[in-house]
Design a protein around this motif. Structure first.
Motif, PDB file in Angstrom:
ATOM      1  N   ARG A 190       0.813  -1.205   0.000  1.00  0.00           N
ATOM      2  CA  ARG A 190       0.000   0.000   0.000  1.00  0.00           C
ATOM      3  C   ARG A 190       0.853   1.264   0.000  1.00  0.00           C
ATOM      4  O   ARG A 190       0.348   2.363  -0.235  1.00  0.00           O
ATOM      5  CB  ARG A 190      -0.917   0.013   1.239  1.00  0.00           C
ATOM      6  CG  ARG A 190      -1.772  -1.233   1.383  1.00  0.00           C
ATOM      7  CD  ARG A 190      -2.621  -1.525   0.153  1.00  0.00           C
ATOM      8  NE  ARG A 190      -3.595  -0.472  -0.109  1.00  0.00           N
ATOM      9  CZ  ARG A 190      -4.816  -0.430   0.416  1.00  0.00           C
ATOM     10  NH1 ARG A 190      -5.222  -1.404   1.214  1.00  0.00           N
ATOM     11  NH2 ARG A 190      -5.638   0.541   0.116  1.00  0.00           N
ATOM     12  N   HIS A 191       2.154   1.099   0.283  1.00  0.00           N
ATOM     13  CA  HIS A 191       3.097   2.227   0.310  1.00  0.00           C
ATOM     14  C   HIS A 191       4.436   1.743  -0.240  1.00  0.00           C
ATOM     15  O   HIS A 191       4.722   0.540  -0.230  1.00  0.00           O
ATOM     16  CB  HIS A 191       3.288   2.760   1.744  1.00  0.00           C
ATOM     17  CG  HIS A 191       2.006   3.160   2.409  1.00  0.00           C
ATOM     18  ND1 HIS A 191       1.346   4.317   2.112  1.00  0.00           N
ATOM     19  CD2 HIS A 191       1.274   2.527   3.368  1.00  0.00           C
ATOM     20  CE1 HIS A 191       0.251   4.402   2.852  1.00  0.00           C
ATOM     21  NE2 HIS A 191       0.173   3.327   3.617  1.00  0.00           N
ATOM     22  N   PRO A 192       5.301   2.650  -0.680  1.00  0.00           N
ATOM     23  CA  PRO A 192       6.645   2.249  -1.131  1.00  0.00           C
ATOM     24  C   PRO A 192       7.498   1.755   0.038  1.00  0.00           C
ATOM     25  O   PRO A 192       7.276   2.117   1.191  1.00  0.00           O
ATOM     26  CB  PRO A 192       7.221   3.542  -1.719  1.00  0.00           C
ATOM     27  CG  PRO A 192       6.058   4.448  -1.922  1.00  0.00           C
ATOM     28  CD  PRO A 192       5.049   4.091  -0.891  1.00  0.00           C
ATOM     29  N   ARG A 193       8.479   0.924  -0.292  1.00  0.00           N
ATOM     30  CA  ARG A 193       9.474   0.473   0.685  1.00  0.00           C
ATOM     31  C   ARG A 193      10.827   1.021   0.289  1.00  0.00           C
ATOM     32  O   ARG A 193      11.203   0.972  -0.880  1.00  0.00           O
ATOM     33  CB  ARG A 193       9.570  -1.047   0.697  1.00  0.00           C
ATOM     34  CG  ARG A 193       8.634  -1.770   1.615  1.00  0.00           C
ATOM     35  CD  ARG A 193       9.077  -3.221   1.703  1.00  0.00           C
ATOM     36  NE  ARG A 193       8.022  -4.053   2.272  1.00  0.00           N
ATOM     37  CZ  ARG A 193       7.797  -5.299   1.926  1.00  0.00           C
ATOM     38  NH1 ARG A 193       8.521  -5.859   0.978  1.00  0.00           N
ATOM     39  NH2 ARG A 193       6.852  -5.993   2.503  1.00  0.00           N
ATOM     40  N   GLY A 194      11.576   1.497   1.284  1.00  0.00           N
ATOM     41  CA  GLY A 194      12.937   1.917   1.023  1.00  0.00           C
ATOM     42  C   GLY A 194      13.870   0.721   0.910  1.00  0.00           C
ATOM     43  O   GLY A 194      13.485  -0.421   1.197  1.00  0.00           O
ATOM     44  N   PRO A 195      15.131   0.954   0.507  1.00  0.00           N
ATOM     45  CA  PRO A 195      16.073  -0.160   0.338  1.00  0.00           C
ATOM     46  C   PRO A 195      16.296  -0.971   1.616  1.00  0.00           C
ATOM     47  O   PRO A 195      16.398  -2.198   1.554  1.00  0.00           O
ATOM     48  CB  PRO A 195      17.371   0.529  -0.114  1.00  0.00           C
ATOM     49  CG  PRO A 195      16.923   1.825  -0.707  1.00  0.00           C
ATOM     50  CD  PRO A 195      15.724   2.239   0.076  1.00  0.00           C
ATOM     51  N   THR A 196      16.368  -0.303   2.770  1.00  0.00           N
ATOM     52  CA  THR A 196      16.618  -1.039   4.018  1.00  0.00           C
ATOM     53  C   THR A 196      15.448  -1.943   4.353  1.00  0.00           C
ATOM     54  O   THR A 196      15.632  -3.126   4.686  1.00  0.00           O
ATOM     55  CB  THR A 196      16.890  -0.055   5.171  1.00  0.00           C
ATOM     56  OG1 THR A 196      18.050   0.711   4.877  1.00  0.00           O
ATOM     57  CG2 THR A 196      17.102  -0.810   6.469  1.00  0.00           C
ATOM     58  N   ALA A 242       5.701  -1.608   8.800  1.00  0.00           N
ATOM     59  CA  ALA A 242       5.882  -2.596   7.744  1.00  0.00           C
ATOM     60  C   ALA A 242       6.653  -2.048   6.550  1.00  0.00           C
ATOM     61  O   ALA A 242       7.405  -2.785   5.916  1.00  0.00           O
ATOM     62  CB  ALA A 242       4.514  -3.113   7.282  1.00  0.00           C
ATOM     63  N   TYR A 243       6.489  -0.750   6.246  1.00  0.00           N
ATOM     64  CA  TYR A 243       7.137  -0.189   5.057  1.00  0.00           C
ATOM     65  C   TYR A 243       8.365   0.650   5.383  1.00  0.00           C
ATOM     66  O   TYR A 243       8.992   1.189   4.477  1.00  0.00           O
ATOM     67  CB  TYR A 243       6.122   0.660   4.270  1.00  0.00           C
ATOM     68  CG  TYR A 243       4.950  -0.148   3.786  1.00  0.00           C
ATOM     69  CD1 TYR A 243       5.061  -0.968   2.664  1.00  0.00           C
ATOM     70  CD2 TYR A 243       3.736  -0.135   4.464  1.00  0.00           C
ATOM     71  CE1 TYR A 243       4.001  -1.738   2.226  1.00  0.00           C
ATOM     72  CE2 TYR A 243       2.660  -0.897   4.032  1.00  0.00           C
ATOM     73  CZ  TYR A 243       2.798  -1.704   2.920  1.00  0.00           C
ATOM     74  OH  TYR A 243       1.751  -2.476   2.492  1.00  0.00           O
ATOM     75  N   ASP A 244       8.703   0.722   6.671  1.00  0.00           N
ATOM     76  CA  ASP A 244       9.854   1.548   7.050  1.00  0.00           C
ATOM     77  C   ASP A 244      10.649   0.920   8.180  1.00  0.00           C
ATOM     78  O   ASP A 244      11.249   1.616   8.988  1.00  0.00           O
ATOM     79  CB  ASP A 244       9.376   2.954   7.456  1.00  0.00           C
ATOM     80  CG  ASP A 244      10.528   3.934   7.640  1.00  0.00           C
ATOM     81  OD1 ASP A 244      11.536   3.813   6.899  1.00  0.00           O
ATOM     82  OD2 ASP A 244      10.440   4.807   8.534  1.00  0.00           O
ATOM     83  N   VAL A 245      10.652  -0.425   8.268  1.00  0.00           N
ATOM     84  CA  VAL A 245      11.485  -1.076   9.272  1.00  0.00           C
ATOM     85  C   VAL A 245      12.953  -0.824   8.923  1.00  0.00           C
ATOM     86  O   VAL A 245      13.345  -0.870   7.755  1.00  0.00           O
ATOM     87  CB  VAL A 245      11.153  -2.585   9.350  1.00  0.00           C
ATOM     88  CG1 VAL A 245      11.412  -3.283   8.040  1.00  0.00           C
ATOM     89  CG2 VAL A 245      11.913  -3.251  10.472  1.00  0.00           C
ATOM     90  N   ARG A 246      13.777  -0.550   9.938  1.00  0.00           N
ATOM     91  CA  ARG A 246      15.153  -0.129   9.673  1.00  0.00           C
ATOM     92  C   ARG A 246      16.224  -0.985  10.344  1.00  0.00           C
ATOM     93  O   ARG A 246      17.357  -1.027   9.872  1.00  0.00           O
ATOM     94  CB  ARG A 246      15.356   1.322  10.137  1.00  0.00           C
ATOM     95  CG  ARG A 246      14.438   2.313   9.451  1.00  0.00           C
ATOM     96  CD  ARG A 246      14.686   3.723   9.954  1.00  0.00           C
ATOM     97  NE  ARG A 246      13.664   4.653   9.483  1.00  0.00           N
ATOM     98  CZ  ARG A 246      13.598   5.925   9.858  1.00  0.00           C
ATOM     99  NH1 ARG A 246      14.503   6.426  10.711  1.00  0.00           N
ATOM    100  NH2 ARG A 246      12.630   6.700   9.406  1.00  0.00           N
TER     101      ARG A 246
END
Length: 475
Positions: free
Chosen positions: A240-246, A273-277
């Protein structure tokens, strides 16, 4: 296709049966081998006109009679429920299985929903595939090209959502007819649901047809999960949202979110879910042992994702080489000192559960103690085996505990236990577990992480990682 009246079909099938030379018991055995779902007594009652059967069951009886007639006379004479006015199409469970496997061979991932829908027509069903988004909030319906076609269904408030939460099936009555919502599984991992509508004479209350819907959903889930490994179309739908590389790296390194054997069920999840680092988890299950691990490198450095991924790889390598908890611990410490020069530490918990007797060996490096929730909702923490975070300080002394059958073991990062509201109120993990520990482990995980996200208004200062395991006792 021209439908044959039910009573006429029954009468001719009974007449043909009389010419087979079979007893009712012998006919029932042949019928049962085809996937038939009624008892020998019910079959006898049907042949005598004392009860009716669903169309698909009548056709199985006719097919069993025809197989015997072919052996005796070389001719088929028992009629099926529909007469073909053109080229006929194979029907029944075997035809659906063949259609599904043949259609899925070398197909592009986005075409799988159409393959599943086509195969289901051999059971006189109309099927739509719904996939769960990665936050497990919505179920997204797909058309034959693998794209959304209708409004998503909310997991919390819809009949489809109830089937997803319960990992089962829910039958509803709609203005346009009955609907069966059946969980779509890859093994034990919930992928979504199937919406199933019956044809004119199929009965969604028929236990045999319900069984066929379950295996159709199970096989479809396996095929969808396999296709997502070599194509992006279905995976993209679930986002539902973009994910970054990490976040992409950490999600790709996760095991399936749910797995089970006869002795244990394991489920995990991560938020946001979309920004776990910097958080991840892992597990492995054998016939005798379950290994569990959770790691947290924090969210405050750009390298946290790379560090925790290296730690995960070191842990897996040691575990797969047969090293015990102390060897796994040493491997994690070593990768932090050799590859990152001792500049990084990682918090985590390692555990090893004997599935025969429930003996748990564990160590905790900088995280809060694991929790155990009993079937009576009694909670306790495992406070042994403590040490400084991995990469700092000496090795731990391995601690032991014993679980009881039905106990839920909970490993978590501080992003769960220390989540706070904007006013500073702390999340009560113990209270949330008390409310939800009675659910299936994947549903407990989903509900706890959803509650954490709501509590902190999706503003995470630490990644929320959760790994739960319910030990059922000796298989």
């Amino acid at each position: 296709m021209v439908s044959l009246p039910e009573e006429e079909q029954r009468r001719v099938v009974a007449d043909c049966f009389a010419r087979t030379g079979l007893t009712v018991e012998q006919l029932w055995l042949r019928y049962f081998a085809l996937g038939g779902g009624v008892t020998e007594l019910e079959l006898d009652a049907f042949l005598q006109g004392l009860m009716t059967l669903p169309r698909i069951q009548r056709d199985m009886v006719a097919h069993a009679v025809n197989e015997r007639l072919e052996e005796v006379t070389g001719l088929r004479q028992a009629p099926y429920s529909q007469k073909a006015d053109g080229p006929s199409r194979s029907r029944g469970p075997l035809a659906a299985l063949v259609d599904l496997l043949a259609g899925a061979h070398r197909v592009a991932p986005e075409r799988l929903p159409a393959v599943i829908a086509t195969a289901s027509r051999a059971l006189d069903l109309d099927v739509t595939v719904y996939l769960a988004d990665y936050e497990q909030r919505s179920l997204l319906p797909l058309d034959g090209d693998g794209v959304p076609v209708r409004v998503p269904l909310d997991i919390e408030s819809s009949a489809a959502g109830r089937a997803y939460q319960q990992a089962g099936s829910v039958l509803t009555e709609e203005p346009e007819g009955s609907r069966l919502w059946n969980i779509l599984l890859d093994g034990e991992e919930r992928m979504g649901v199937l919406e199933i509508a019956a044809g004119d004479e199929a009965d969604l209350r028929d236990p045999a047809l319900r069984d066929q819907c379950r295996w159709l959903a199970s096989l479809a889930g396996h095929l969808i999960a396999a296709a997502m490994r070599y194509g992006d179309a279905l995976d993209t739908v679930r986002r539902r949202h973009p994910r970054g590389p990490t976040a992409e790296l950490l999600w790709q390194n996760l095991p399936p979110l749910t797995a089970a054997t006869g002795s244990i069920v394991v489920a995990g999840g991560l938020e946001p879910a979309y920004d776990v680092r910097g958080a991840t988890f892992d597990y492995a299950i054998s016939e005798s042992t379950a290994w569990l691990a959770i790691f947290d490198a924090g969210r405050d450095t750009e390298s946290a994702g790379l560090v925790v991924s290296a730690v995960l790889a070191a842990y897996r390598s040691a575990r797969r080489d047969g090293l015990d908890l102390s060897g796994q611990e040493a491997a994690v410490d070593k990768v932090l000192s050799t590859q990152f020069g001792g500049d990084h530490t990682v918090r985590g918990t390692l555990a090893e559960l004997d599935l025969a007797d429930g003996v748990l060996r564990y160590l905790e490096a900088g995280l809060e103690a694991p929790l155990v929730v009993g079937e009576d909702h009694e909670q306790g923490s495992l406070d042994g085996g403590r040490r400084q975070p991995f990469g700092a300080g000496p090795a731990a002394r391995i601690a032991t505990a014993r679980l009881r059958p039905g106990d839920l073991l909970v490993l978590h990062t501080e992003g769960v236990s220390k989540a706070r509201t904007t006013e500073g109120g702390r999340f009560s993990l113990a209270e949330c577990l008390d409310d939800n520990a009675g659910q299936l482990p994947p549903e407990t995980t989903r509900r706890v992480l959803r509650a954490v996200k709501s509590h902190c208004h999706n503003t995470f200062t630490d990644d929320a990682g959760l790994l739960v395991a319910r030990w059922r006792g000796r298989a």
